[in-house]
Design a protein around this motif. Structure first.
Motif, short mmCIF file in Angstrom:
data_model
loop_
_atom_site.label_atom_id
_atom_site.label_comp_id
_atom_site.label_asym_id
_atom_site.label_seq_id
_atom_site.Cartn_x
_atom_site.Cartn_y
_atom_site.Cartn_z
N TYR A 210 42.31 -4.20 97.49
CA TYR A 210 41.06 -3.54 97.84
C TYR A 210 40.05 -4.50 98.46
CZ TYR A 210 37.24 -0.22 97.23
OH TYR A 210 36.19 0.63 97.42
N ARG A 222 33.41 -0.83 87.82
CA ARG A 222 34.45 0.19 87.98
C ARG A 222 35.13 0.52 86.66
NH1 ARG A 222 34.06 -2.32 92.56
NH2 ARG A 222 33.78 -1.08 94.44
N PHE A 252 32.21 6.92 98.58
CA PHE A 252 32.47 6.54 99.96
C PHE A 252 31.70 7.44 100.94
CE2 PHE A 252 35.03 5.72 103.73
CZ PHE A 252 34.88 4.34 103.71
N TYR A 256 29.15 6.61 104.09
CA TYR A 256 29.39 7.22 105.40
C TYR A 256 28.12 7.86 105.95
CZ TYR A 256 33.93 7.66 107.61
OH TYR A 256 35.03 7.45 108.37
N GLN A 258 25.08 7.28 105.15
CA GLN A 258 24.07 6.28 105.50
C GLN A 258 24.31 5.71 106.88
OE1 GLN A 258 22.28 2.57 103.67
NE2 GLN A 258 23.43 3.43 101.98
N ILE B 194 24.36 -0.14 106.78
CA ILE B 194 24.54 0.51 105.47
C ILE B 194 24.03 -0.45 104.41
CG2 ILE B 194 26.21 1.32 103.77
CD1 ILE B 194 27.94 2.34 105.99
N ILE B 196 24.03 -1.54 100.61
CA ILE B 196 24.92 -1.28 99.48
C ILE B 196 24.24 -1.52 98.14
CG2 ILE B 196 26.96 -1.80 100.86
CD1 ILE B 196 27.12 -4.37 98.99
N ASP B 201 29.09 -7.33 96.04
CA ASP B 201 30.00 -6.37 95.42
C ASP B 201 31.15 -6.23 96.41
OD1 ASP B 201 31.45 -4.14 94.67
OD2 ASP B 201 29.70 -2.96 94.10
N PRO B 202 32.17 -7.11 96.27
CA PRO B 202 33.22 -7.17 97.29
C PRO B 202 33.79 -5.80 97.65
CG PRO B 202 33.54 -8.90 95.67
CD PRO B 202 32.41 -8.06 95.17
N GLY B 203 34.02 -4.94 96.64
CA GLY B 203 34.62 -3.64 96.92
C GLY B 203 33.73 -2.78 97.80
N LYS B 204 32.45 -2.70 97.43
CA LYS B 204 31.52 -1.87 98.16
C LYS B 204 31.24 -2.43 99.55
CE LYS B 204 27.68 0.82 96.34
NZ LYS B 204 26.58 0.72 95.37
N ASP B 207 34.01 -1.28 101.63
CA ASP B 207 33.87 0.15 101.93
C ASP B 207 32.84 0.38 103.02
OD1 ASP B 207 35.78 0.99 100.22
OD2 ASP B 207 34.43 1.58 98.61
N ALA B 208 31.70 -0.32 102.90
CA ALA B 208 30.65 -0.15 103.90
C ALA B 208 31.17 -0.59 105.27
CB ALA B 208 29.42 -0.95 103.51
N LYS B 210 34.27 -0.50 106.30
CA LYS B 210 35.19 0.54 106.79
C LYS B 210 34.42 1.70 107.38
CE LYS B 210 38.68 -0.28 103.23
NZ LYS B 210 39.08 0.23 101.91
N ALA B 211 33.37 2.14 106.64
CA ALA B 211 32.59 3.29 107.11
C ALA B 211 31.96 2.99 108.47
CB ALA B 211 31.52 3.65 106.09
N LEU B 212 31.44 1.76 108.64
CA LEU B 212 30.80 1.41 109.91
C LEU B 212 31.82 1.38 111.05
CD1 LEU B 212 28.38 -1.36 108.59
CD2 LEU B 212 27.70 0.78 109.69
N ASP B 214 34.67 3.02 111.16
CA ASP B 214 35.07 4.40 111.42
C ASP B 214 34.07 5.10 112.33
OD1 ASP B 214 37.18 4.04 109.80
OD2 ASP B 214 36.41 5.19 108.10
N THR B 228 34.55 -10.01 102.13
CA THR B 228 35.31 -8.77 102.29
C THR B 228 35.04 -8.05 103.62
OG1 THR B 228 34.67 -8.50 99.99
CG2 THR B 228 36.24 -6.94 100.88
N GLN B 231 37.13 -9.65 106.12
CA GLN B 231 38.55 -9.33 105.93
C GLN B 231 38.86 -7.92 106.42
OE1 GLN B 231 38.63 -10.17 101.69
NE2 GLN B 231 39.99 -11.89 102.00
#
Lengths: 307, 363
Positions: A210, A222, A252, A256, A258, B194, B196, B201-204, B207-208, B210-212, B214, B228, B231
């Motif tokens: 992840y 989490r 998620f 998105y 935002q 975005i 966060i 927060d590596p996970g978030k 995700d941010a 990825k969203a950008l 996309d 992250t 990466q």
């Protein structure tokens, strides 16, 4: 538009997977009557064990094994305290989380800022190349597929097997189960260890797939969301699956929106999963019978066999 | 966990261990006579980010001044009353110059400085000073402008993504500077961001990112501390920038450059001043010109873009380019800095207005 939806779903799946894995382990532990609040700590230990092992050996499979081992060790420590020494489960679980956070940071001090191998995506012949469905469903790593298999197996185990029935009996009335001749403590030890193994594996997913790196406190809450999920699902595996995807999806989706310029305060996003849990708890507690049907009656209670 | 700044955040991170054994670890670097200089850090020196860079600075000062000084540091010091004890302890044990490297130490440093008139203090990112208490910080936005110039040149559709943390002025400066850099080479460029709600927060962060991506961003930068987003950009096949330190090993074919915090020169100079008896309380807000900010090598880009980036750094360094120069229009199209004017430091340090071209609202 289709591209947006597809990529949203792909990202949602990877955000939901660690929640689903950790929560499915905790579900089994809670079904046996053990409330282990140490999920966050066990996940962190799993994450560092997986990362360190994958870094040393170059093998993500060994990393995942190490994570399972580390999670189990933590869970067994908890089980020894609460099942053998009869310590309070809430306090011990919180202690386990605090211990896991600190100890994983200590072990991980030398691993900050370095890279390790990451889990590779499994491509399934033909299926992965299907338009739309291919990238959504058939282009993930082994833990994503594994999480689906696992939750199905758990549903089957709890509802369709004799062993599952015994596990539920132990969680619902340890005295009755004991009187019938079942080894309550041994069953609870096993269920707790399974919960630890899954939490460790969820940690491995974080540090190997992840966000593939080690960072202190990288679970970022989490583990707590996974705990909330078990309650959210009212201890039913299929609802757990739904809940994990709902939570992952909400988290998620808010990012998105935002990015699309919808002004959502970021702290609100951080609070959403917990808010959703509270709302669902309020909704389901309107029907007390339903809760009583599914909540293990002995959840969190110590068992001491009267001679 | 809603956190105001990264210094405070790192404290939260360390809480597991830090709370237990913090103030007791004083690392002695060298045993000699003279000037004792103390450093107080919020995180562990191994955080590979904020505190790590400060400790690199301390080591450089030690190496430059050798046996004339002894430097000590205390790591994992939370931003509470504990820090006051640590500062008082350092003062009492003969340290004559003490650096505090986190915003939240401010009020405690003010108190200890008042009680120890013979000791000089320096506070990083703070705004309160005294005769024996100075402040210092870096103009990170200069580096973000350079990133923007590179992004403007390399982005195909002119849309960049900014993984942001919390809406404090430093982040607003960063987003604006990035967009202005992009617009200097592509007048139609836009920036999506975005927040966060965390510095780390590596996970978030992933995700941010990825969203950008996309949503059409074909180049990424970040104002959060983990690699992250970099990466994620690598796995999606687009270019991105690193943060606070050179993160090239995480994404060898993706990182274009990174902002690198350099404290060594500043520390060496201030310690020299102290040795010479010429130290005076000062408010330093350094940048390229003072060597406190540098860019990691320009990689993964065509030579002409690298040359333009190098030139931009030189222009900012020489003062030819002051980054926030009018006319600047806000998102509603209103001019908030008239043509030809340069934004003064006071306005700049409290910046809360997004410039036209940055999409989305601060919330």
């Amino acid at each position: 538009m289709i591209f947006l939806i597809v990529s949203f779903l792909v990202s949602m799946i990877s955000a939901s997977t660690p929640l689903l894995i950790a929560a499915s382990g905790e579900l089994i532990a809670e079904k046996s009557g053990v409330l282990n609040l140490g999920v966050e700590g066990m996940m962190l230990m799993g994450a560092i064990a997986a990362f360190a092992t994958a870094h040393a050996t170059g093998s993500t499979s060994l990393g995942m094994l190490a994570a399972i081992g580390a999670g189990m060790m933590m869970a067994l420590l908890f089980a020894f305290l609460t099942l053998t020494l009869l310590a309070n489960q809430i306090a011990s679980g919180l202690a386990l989380t605090i211990f896991g956070r600190g100890f994983s940071a200590l072990l991980g001090a030398g691993y900050v800022g370095i890279a390790a191998p990451t889990l590779s995506k499994l491509n399934i012949p033909i299926l992965s190349h299907l338009p739309v469905i291919g990238p959504i469903l058939f282009h993930h790593d082994v833990l994503v597929y594994g999480s689906f298999v696992m939750i199905g197996a758990i549903w089957w185990f709890l509802n369709r097997t004799h062993a599952g029935l015994i596990l539920r009996a132990v969680g619902d009335s340890h005295d009755a189960a004991h009187a019938t001749g079942y080894p309550v403590l041994r069953i609870r030890y096993a269920a707790t260890a399974f919960g630890g193994a899954m939490a460790g594996l969820a940690g491995a997913y974080l540090s190997l797939s992840y966000s593939p790196l080690w960072a202190q406190d990288m679970t970022a809450g989490r583990g707590w969301i996974a705990l909330a999920l078990v309650t959210f699902s009212a201890w039913r595996p299929l609802w757990l699956l739904f809940g994990a995807y709902l939570f992952g999806g909400i988290m998620f989706l808010s990012l998105y929106l935002q990015g699309m310029g919808v002004p959502i305060p970021a702290p609100f996003i951080s609070a959403l999963p917990y808010l959703a849990t509270v709302i669902v708890l309020v909704l389901i507690s309107r029907d007390r019978r339903r809760i009583r049907l599914n909540q293990p009656a002995c959840l969190g209670k110590s068992f001491h066999a009267a001679a | 966990m809603s956190l105001i700044n990264r210094r405070r955040f790192t404290a939260g991170l360390g809480a597991g261990l830090a709370a237990a054994g913090s103030a007791s670890l004083i690392g002695k670097a060298e045993a000699a006579e003279p000037l004792k200089v103390g450093f107080v850090y919020l995180g562990p020196v191994g955080d590979f980010g904020w505190t790590y860079q400060h400790d690199v600075g301390r080591k450089q000062a030690q190496a430059a001044l050798g046996s004339k000084i002894i430097t000590s540091y205390v790591e994992n010091v939370p931003e509470g009353p504990e820090s006051q004890t640590v500062f008082a302890q350092l003062a009492a044990s003969g340290h004559k110059l003490i650096f505090g490297t986190s915003f939240g130490y401010m009020n405690y440093m003010v108190k200890v400085a008042a009680q120890n008139p013979g000791v000089n203090f320096e506070h990083c990112t703070g705004y309160k000073d005294a005769k024996n208490l100075g402040t210092y910080d870096i103009r990170f936005y200069q580096g973000r402008y350079v990133q923007g110039v590179i992004a403007g040149k390399l982005s195909k559709n002119g849309v960049a993504g900014y993984v942001a943390s919390v809406p404090v002025p430093e982040v607003v400066q960063g987003m604006n500077a990035f967009l202005l850099g992009m617009r200097s080479v592509n007048p139609h460029a836009t920036l999506k961001f975005i927040m966060i709600d965390s510095w780390y927060d590596p996970g978030k962060e992933g995700d941010a990112a990825k969203a950008l991506i996309d949503q059409g961003c074909d180049i990424l930068t970040q104002h959060t501390d983990s690699p992250t987003p970099l990466q994620t950009a690598a796995s999606r096949g687009i270019k991105a920038f690193g943060e606070a330190t050179d993160m090239i090993k995480f994404a060898p074919h993706t990182q274009l450059t990174a902002i690198v915090n350099k404290w060594g020169g500043y520390y060496t100079q201030r310690i020299k001043d102290q040795l010479a008896g010429t130290w005076t309380s000062d408010n330093t807000w350094g940048g390229f010109h003072s060597g406190m900010l540098a860019m990691a090598p320009f990689r993964n880009m065509p030579p002409e873009v690298a040359a333009l980036a190098t030139q931009t750094v030189a222009d900012i360094k020489s003062g030819k380019n002051k980054v926030f120069v009018g006319p600047l229009t806000d998102q509603s199209g209103k001019i908030f800095l008239a043509a030809g004017q340069t934004m003064d430091d006071n306005t700049l340090s409290g910046m809360q207005t997004l410039v036209d071209g940055v999409e989305g609202k601060l919330s």
